[in-house]
Design a protein around this motif. Sequence first.
Motif, PDB file in Angstrom:
ATOM      1  N   MET A 118       5.967  -1.106  -7.778  1.00  0.00           N
ATOM      2  CA  MET A 118       4.645  -1.475  -7.265  1.00  0.00           C
ATOM      3  C   MET A 118       4.354  -2.954  -7.533  1.00  0.00           C
ATOM      4  O   MET A 118       3.819  -3.672  -6.676  1.00  0.00           O
ATOM      5  N   ALA A 119       4.720  -3.458  -8.712  1.00  0.00           N
ATOM      6  CA  ALA A 119       4.493  -4.868  -9.039  1.00  0.00           C
ATOM      7  C   ALA A 119       5.327  -5.786  -8.146  1.00  0.00           C
ATOM      8  O   ALA A 119       4.860  -6.840  -7.695  1.00  0.00           O
ATOM      9  N   GLN A 120       6.577  -5.350  -7.892  1.00  0.00           N
ATOM     10  CA  GLN A 120       7.429  -6.155  -7.009  1.00  0.00           C
ATOM     11  C   GLN A 120       6.908  -6.173  -5.582  1.00  0.00           C
ATOM     12  O   GLN A 120       7.087  -7.149  -4.858  1.00  0.00           O
ATOM     13  N   ALA A 121       6.274  -5.123  -5.125  1.00  0.00           N
ATOM     14  CA  ALA A 121       5.707  -5.089  -3.772  1.00  0.00           C
ATOM     15  C   ALA A 121       4.433  -5.918  -3.684  1.00  0.00           C
ATOM     16  O   ALA A 121       4.124  -6.503  -2.624  1.00  0.00           O
ATOM     17  N   GLU A 122       3.672  -6.010  -4.773  1.00  0.00           N
ATOM     18  CA  GLU A 122       2.422  -6.769  -4.745  1.00  0.00           C
ATOM     19  C   GLU A 122       2.642  -8.265  -4.957  1.00  0.00           C
ATOM     20  O   GLU A 122       1.802  -9.086  -4.557  1.00  0.00           O
ATOM     21  N   ALA A 123       3.752  -8.656  -5.574  1.00  0.00           N
ATOM     22  CA  ALA A 123       4.007 -10.078  -5.863  1.00  0.00           C
ATOM     23  C   ALA A 123       4.051 -10.934  -4.587  1.00  0.00           C
ATOM     24  O   ALA A 123       3.415 -12.005  -4.533  1.00  0.00           O
ATOM     25  N   PRO A 124       4.776 -10.519  -3.510  1.00  0.00           N
ATOM     26  CA  PRO A 124       4.763 -11.343  -2.286  1.00  0.00           C
ATOM     27  C   PRO A 124       3.376 -11.448  -1.658  1.00  0.00           C
ATOM     28  O   PRO A 124       3.043 -12.477  -1.059  1.00  0.00           O
TER      29      PRO A 124
ATOM     30  N   ALA B 190       0.833  -1.202   0.000  1.00  0.00           N
ATOM     31  CA  ALA B 190       0.000   0.000   0.000  1.00  0.00           C
ATOM     32  C   ALA B 190       0.869   1.255   0.000  1.00  0.00           C
ATOM     33  O   ALA B 190       0.557   2.255  -0.683  1.00  0.00           O
ATOM     34  N   LEU B 191       1.969   1.227   0.757  1.00  0.00           N
ATOM     35  CA  LEU B 191       2.874   2.373   0.793  1.00  0.00           C
ATOM     36  C   LEU B 191       3.526   2.603  -0.568  1.00  0.00           C
ATOM     37  O   LEU B 191       3.614   3.743  -1.062  1.00  0.00           O
ATOM     38  N   VAL B 192       4.003   1.522  -1.213  1.00  0.00           N
ATOM     39  CA  VAL B 192       4.638   1.644  -2.537  1.00  0.00           C
ATOM     40  C   VAL B 192       3.625   2.141  -3.553  1.00  0.00           C
ATOM     41  O   VAL B 192       3.945   2.960  -4.431  1.00  0.00           O
ATOM     42  N   THR B 193       2.367   1.670  -3.456  1.00  0.00           N
ATOM     43  CA  THR B 193       1.328   2.139  -4.390  1.00  0.00           C
ATOM     44  C   THR B 193       1.079   3.632  -4.222  1.00  0.00           C
ATOM     45  O   THR B 193       0.938   4.370  -5.216  1.00  0.00           O
ATOM     46  N   ALA B 194       1.044   4.081  -2.977  1.00  0.00           N
ATOM     47  CA  ALA B 194       0.841   5.507  -2.730  1.00  0.00           C
ATOM     48  C   ALA B 194       2.005   6.325  -3.279  1.00  0.00           C
ATOM     49  O   ALA B 194       1.815   7.396  -3.881  1.00  0.00           O
ATOM     50  N   LEU B 195       3.222   5.826  -3.101  1.00  0.00           N
ATOM     51  CA  LEU B 195       4.393   6.541  -3.628  1.00  0.00           C
ATOM     52  C   LEU B 195       4.402   6.529  -5.161  1.00  0.00           C
ATOM     53  O   LEU B 195       4.847   7.501  -5.807  1.00  0.00           O
ATOM     54  N   GLN B 196       3.910   5.427  -5.741  1.00  0.00           N
ATOM     55  CA  GLN B 196       3.880   5.368  -7.210  1.00  0.00           C
ATOM     56  C   GLN B 196       2.913   6.394  -7.789  1.00  0.00           C
ATOM     57  O   GLN B 196       3.160   6.984  -8.839  1.00  0.00           O
ATOM     58  N   LYS B 197       1.832   6.618  -7.065  1.00  0.00           N
ATOM     59  CA  LYS B 197       0.858   7.600  -7.545  1.00  0.00           C
ATOM     60  C   LYS B 197       1.422   9.031  -7.506  1.00  0.00           C
ATOM     61  O   LYS B 197       1.008   9.891  -8.273  1.00  0.00           O
ATOM     62  N   THR B 198       2.358   9.262  -6.575  1.00  0.00           N
ATOM     63  CA  THR B 198       2.976  10.599  -6.500  1.00  0.00           C
ATOM     64  C   THR B 198       4.194  10.710  -7.406  1.00  0.00           C
ATOM     65  O   THR B 198       4.848  11.765  -7.457  1.00  0.00           O
ATOM     66  N   GLY B 199       4.546   9.601  -8.059  1.00  0.00           N
ATOM     67  CA  GLY B 199       5.683   9.603  -8.969  1.00  0.00           C
ATOM     68  C   GLY B 199       6.997   9.267  -8.325  1.00  0.00           C
ATOM     69  O   GLY B 199       8.036   9.305  -8.981  1.00  0.00           O
ATOM     70  N   LEU B 200       6.996   8.900  -7.043  1.00  0.00           N
ATOM     71  CA  LEU B 200       8.249   8.570  -6.354  1.00  0.00           C
ATOM     72  C   LEU B 200       8.651   7.108  -6.546  1.00  0.00           C
ATOM     73  O   LEU B 200       9.776   6.730  -6.190  1.00  0.00           O
ATOM     74  N   ARG B 201       7.775   6.289  -7.042  1.00  0.00           N
ATOM     75  CA  ARG B 201       8.086   4.881  -7.319  1.00  0.00           C
ATOM     76  C   ARG B 201       7.529   4.532  -8.700  1.00  0.00           C
ATOM     77  O   ARG B 201       6.526   5.086  -9.146  1.00  0.00           O
ATOM     78  N   SER B 202       8.198   3.568  -9.341  1.00  0.00           N
ATOM     79  CA  SER B 202       7.768   3.153 -10.667  1.00  0.00           C
ATOM     80  C   SER B 202       6.720   2.043 -10.560  1.00  0.00           C
ATOM     81  O   SER B 202       6.490   1.469  -9.493  1.00  0.00           O
ATOM     82  N   GLU B 203       6.142   1.733 -11.706  1.00  0.00           N
ATOM     83  CA  GLU B 203       5.184   0.625 -11.725  1.00  0.00           C
ATOM     84  C   GLU B 203       5.869  -0.710 -11.439  1.00  0.00           C
ATOM     85  O   GLU B 203       5.259  -1.623 -10.873  1.00  0.00           O
ATOM     86  N   LEU B 204       7.147  -0.817 -11.816  1.00  0.00           N
ATOM     87  CA  LEU B 204       7.896  -2.042 -11.503  1.00  0.00           C
ATOM     88  C   LEU B 204       8.019  -2.224  -9.996  1.00  0.00           C
ATOM     89  O   LEU B 204       7.859  -3.339  -9.467  1.00  0.00           O
TER      90      LEU B 204
END
Length: 276
Positions: free
Chosen positions: A151-157, A135-149
């Motif tokens: 976010m995908a790596q955080a959701e895989a586990p 959830a944290l990585v998704t929030a950062l991705q929405k602000t542009g601080l993290r890439s979609e990759l």
Amino acid sequence: PLTAAASAGNLDLQRARARVLEARAARNASAARLLPEGALNGTAARSNARRLGFDNPVSYFETAFDAAWEIDIFGATAHRVEAADRLAQSADADAADVRLSLRAEVARNYIELRAAQQRLNLALATLDSRRETAALVTALQKTGLRSELDMAQAEAPVLALQAAIPSLQTAIIAAARRLDTLLGQQPGGAVAAQVGAPVVVPLADAAPLLEEPVAVIARRPDLRRAGRELAAAGALTAAAVADFYPRFTLGSLAGFRDLAGGPAGLIWSLAAGLAA
């Protein structure tokens, strides 16, 4: 408590115990043949005997005790008793083997159940943690601080743990149902209610000691059973050899006979027999 319940309710163990009683009864029956056999007989009759010269019906009474004894000179019966003794000991060892196997299976399935519960608890706790991270990585991705990759790596586990949880729940149910079967109960929740909440997997009180192979062999019920069966076969072989020799029997009878209108008094007989 589970091992005690299994010993009381397991059908395989009950059958093994019944075989022990059967073998002991067969042994006692074989031993009884070493003793004399006796029977008490009584007869009472009343009949029309005019053809024999009597004008009135005739009453007849007889009471007698007879005994017979086969003298076991060459030991055929004694060898059969020995064989029955060894088979009774074999049945005892077989029951001990079933009991040992039953306790081992109960312990193994109980440990598997507790281990699956621990793994499930760990998976659920880890899943919550990784969901927060995702959830944290998704929030950062929405602000542009993290890439979609990222976010995908955080959701895989998270997805991997979600897929593993049903198999752990199934393992718990399967272990509980196997325990139900070992306890002689219908599978479906009796053990699950008994074991209750998850606990730490139990450990042995002491480390197993390494023993000499001879000591281990002497304790194994299946090998004791095989040894007793071998001894029984040897005794039956000796009994079969003894059957080639003659058999001697003694018999006797004593009683009272009363025939209305005829002689009355004691009756007796003695007899000896030889069969070859």
